[in-house]
Write a protein that holds these residues in place. Sequence first.
Motif, mmCIF file in Angstrom:
data_model
loop_
_atom_site.group_PDB
_atom_site.id
_atom_site.type_symbol
_atom_site.label_atom_id
_atom_site.label_comp_id
_atom_site.label_asym_id
_atom_site.label_seq_id
_atom_site.Cartn_x
_atom_site.Cartn_y
_atom_site.Cartn_z
ATOM 1 N N ASN A 52 0.855 -1.197 0.000
ATOM 2 C CA ASN A 52 0.000 0.000 0.000
ATOM 3 C C ASN A 52 0.889 1.245 0.000
ATOM 4 N N THR A 53 1.883 1.208 -0.871
ATOM 5 C CA THR A 53 3.022 2.119 -0.775
ATOM 6 C C THR A 53 2.630 3.579 -0.880
ATOM 7 N N LEU A 54 1.829 3.931 -1.870
ATOM 8 C CA LEU A 54 1.499 5.343 -2.049
ATOM 9 C C LEU A 54 0.740 5.885 -0.847
ATOM 10 N N GLU A 55 -0.273 5.176 -0.414
ATOM 11 C CA GLU A 55 -1.094 5.669 0.695
ATOM 12 C C GLU A 55 -0.289 5.750 1.981
ATOM 13 N N GLN A 56 0.458 4.705 2.311
ATOM 14 C CA GLN A 56 1.179 4.696 3.575
ATOM 15 C C GLN A 56 2.306 5.726 3.585
ATOM 16 N N MET A 57 3.002 5.885 2.454
ATOM 17 C CA MET A 57 4.026 6.932 2.393
ATOM 18 C C MET A 57 3.399 8.317 2.409
ATOM 19 N N ALA A 58 2.244 8.476 1.766
ATOM 20 C CA ALA A 58 1.576 9.772 1.758
ATOM 21 C C ALA A 58 1.133 10.179 3.158
ATOM 22 N N TRP A 59 0.801 9.212 3.995
ATOM 23 C CA TRP A 59 0.507 9.521 5.397
ATOM 24 C C TRP A 59 1.736 10.066 6.114
ATOM 25 N N GLY A 60 2.922 9.682 5.644
ATOM 26 C CA GLY A 60 4.146 10.154 6.281
ATOM 27 C C GLY A 60 5.053 9.062 6.779
ATOM 28 N N LEU A 61 4.786 7.806 6.410
ATOM 29 C CA LEU A 61 5.608 6.705 6.907
ATOM 30 C C LEU A 61 6.903 6.599 6.103
ATOM 31 N N THR A 62 7.762 7.585 6.295
ATOM 32 C CA THR A 62 9.080 7.606 5.664
ATOM 33 C C THR A 62 10.076 8.120 6.696
ATOM 34 N N GLY A 63 11.084 7.319 7.005
ATOM 35 C CA GLY A 63 12.033 7.705 8.039
ATOM 36 C C GLY A 63 13.466 7.647 7.551
ATOM 37 N N VAL A 64 14.323 8.465 8.150
ATOM 38 C CA VAL A 64 15.748 8.493 7.789
ATOM 39 C C VAL A 64 16.491 7.429 8.576
ATOM 40 N N LEU A 65 17.424 6.785 7.898
ATOM 41 C CA LEU A 65 18.255 5.738 8.489
ATOM 42 C C LEU A 65 19.717 6.126 8.267
ATOM 43 N N VAL A 66 20.468 6.189 9.334
ATOM 44 C CA VAL A 66 21.875 6.593 9.277
ATOM 45 C C VAL A 66 22.748 5.407 9.674
ATOM 46 N N VAL A 67 23.720 5.088 8.827
ATOM 47 C CA VAL A 67 24.746 4.108 9.190
ATOM 48 C C VAL A 67 26.051 4.878 9.382
ATOM 49 N N GLU A 68 26.531 4.896 10.610
ATOM 50 C CA GLU A 68 27.695 5.694 10.958
ATOM 51 C C GLU A 68 28.989 4.985 10.607
ATOM 52 N N GLU A 69 29.975 5.777 10.157
ATOM 53 C CA GLU A 69 31.289 5.232 9.838
ATOM 54 C C GLU A 69 31.976 4.717 11.107
ATOM 55 N N ALA A 70 32.897 3.798 10.905
ATOM 56 C CA ALA A 70 33.632 3.247 12.045
ATOM 57 C C ALA A 70 34.438 4.323 12.755
ATOM 58 N N GLN A 71 34.970 5.301 11.974
ATOM 59 C CA GLN A 71 35.742 6.393 12.565
ATOM 60 C C GLN A 71 34.979 7.702 12.397
ATOM 61 N N ASP A 72 34.988 8.514 13.422
ATOM 62 C CA ASP A 72 34.303 9.806 13.398
ATOM 63 C C ASP A 72 34.954 10.730 12.380
ATOM 64 N N PRO A 73 34.185 11.232 11.385
ATOM 65 C CA PRO A 73 34.790 12.118 10.384
ATOM 66 C C PRO A 73 35.084 13.515 10.894
#
Length: 407
Positions: A82-103
């Motif tokens: 139900n991709t269009l409807e569920q994303m249109a509601w706002g179900l989209t989140g950011v995902l961060v994968v951090e580097e092993a060393q702090d930049p």
Amino acid sequence: MMSFSPDGPPPVLRFKQGVKTTIDVTNALQEASVVHWHGLRIANRMDGVPYLTQYPIEAGQTFRYAFTPPDAGTFWYHPHCNTLEQMAWGLTGVLVVEEAQDPGFDRDLPLNIRDFRLGGDGQFIDFFKPRNAARGGTYGTVSSVNWQVDPVYDLEAGSLVRLRLAVTDVTRVGAYEIAGAEAQVIALDSNPLPVPLPASGLILAPGQRADIALRVPDDESEEVRLVLNRPNGAKTMARFRPKGSSLHRDLRELKPLPPNPVAEPDLENAEILDFVFGWSPEGDAPQSSQCGSLGYTFWSINRVAWPGDLPGPFDPLARLKLGKSYILRLRNETPNDHPIHLHGVSFKLLRSNKRELPPLVTDTALLRSQETMEVALVADNPGDWAFHCHVIEHQKTGLAGFLRIGD
């Protein structure tokens, strides 16, 4: 445990590169759903595509996703049911994968960029119009960053901030810039750039991301803006205000981001595969699906329109041999733009008949009107991988399929 419900903004998820993570997703909706981890090169069974990789998560059920992210960078997550409807509601989140060393940044700030389709009373209106779905897609009426209209962020004066732009919108392709400060684009679609680019004229389509190194001004009177340049004029999306005494940082202090471990294709021995993105063949009609149909079929890949999310079985658009290099020739025979996203595998931009392409590694390539683009990859992740346009109206009306990687 992550509760998947439309009553608040999805959280920013932070993982470590090379460290296994487990996420229990509970579906609090009154309909089926799944979660796709956009851009992550993980095991096929964890990719979150209904029937292709897992059965939908029914209302009230919980599904455990477990994976080890091989790449660092900015990613995002969203439903693939139900991709269009569920994303249109706002179900989209950011995902961060951090580097092993702090930049070396003083702050890390994700910016979830998306429109909502709201009426004058602030309530949702129809998420799409069929005539628009058959063209460029239906735009939202309210532009937001992190679910806010023109938010203001206070940042330490003279500091270095990593802005993580993630375009999680269902439709809009836009040109972004940072105005009022020194800033550089250091990564696109989770992959570091060999040489930073100016943070202006940055074209981002649905599904794409950009990491920007911002040097905050020294003086509190100097305001910085994230600007979306539209045909009808520039729009300020977010503002950043210097606060306090300057830290007097310099962009040159930052360590280069290490490249992700993406295999380099063997171009001399690569097999060429052709894909044509076009209109739907006459007579095609969508089938009913547990994961929703918009009720129309307008688009196709190689003259085949995706019938909807069904148990199948279906034939792949192509079969790729595990470990072999391929060049995908992507031809857009329509007057509309299509951000083409491939799950599970990253690819390298090679050439276009319309423009000069930088040698970027990505998972989502913007295919412009009437453009033919060649990209290269190593088929090193086995499974059935979704391959589709990330203008969701296009995806849900036929412009989707999958590639099979195996022995």
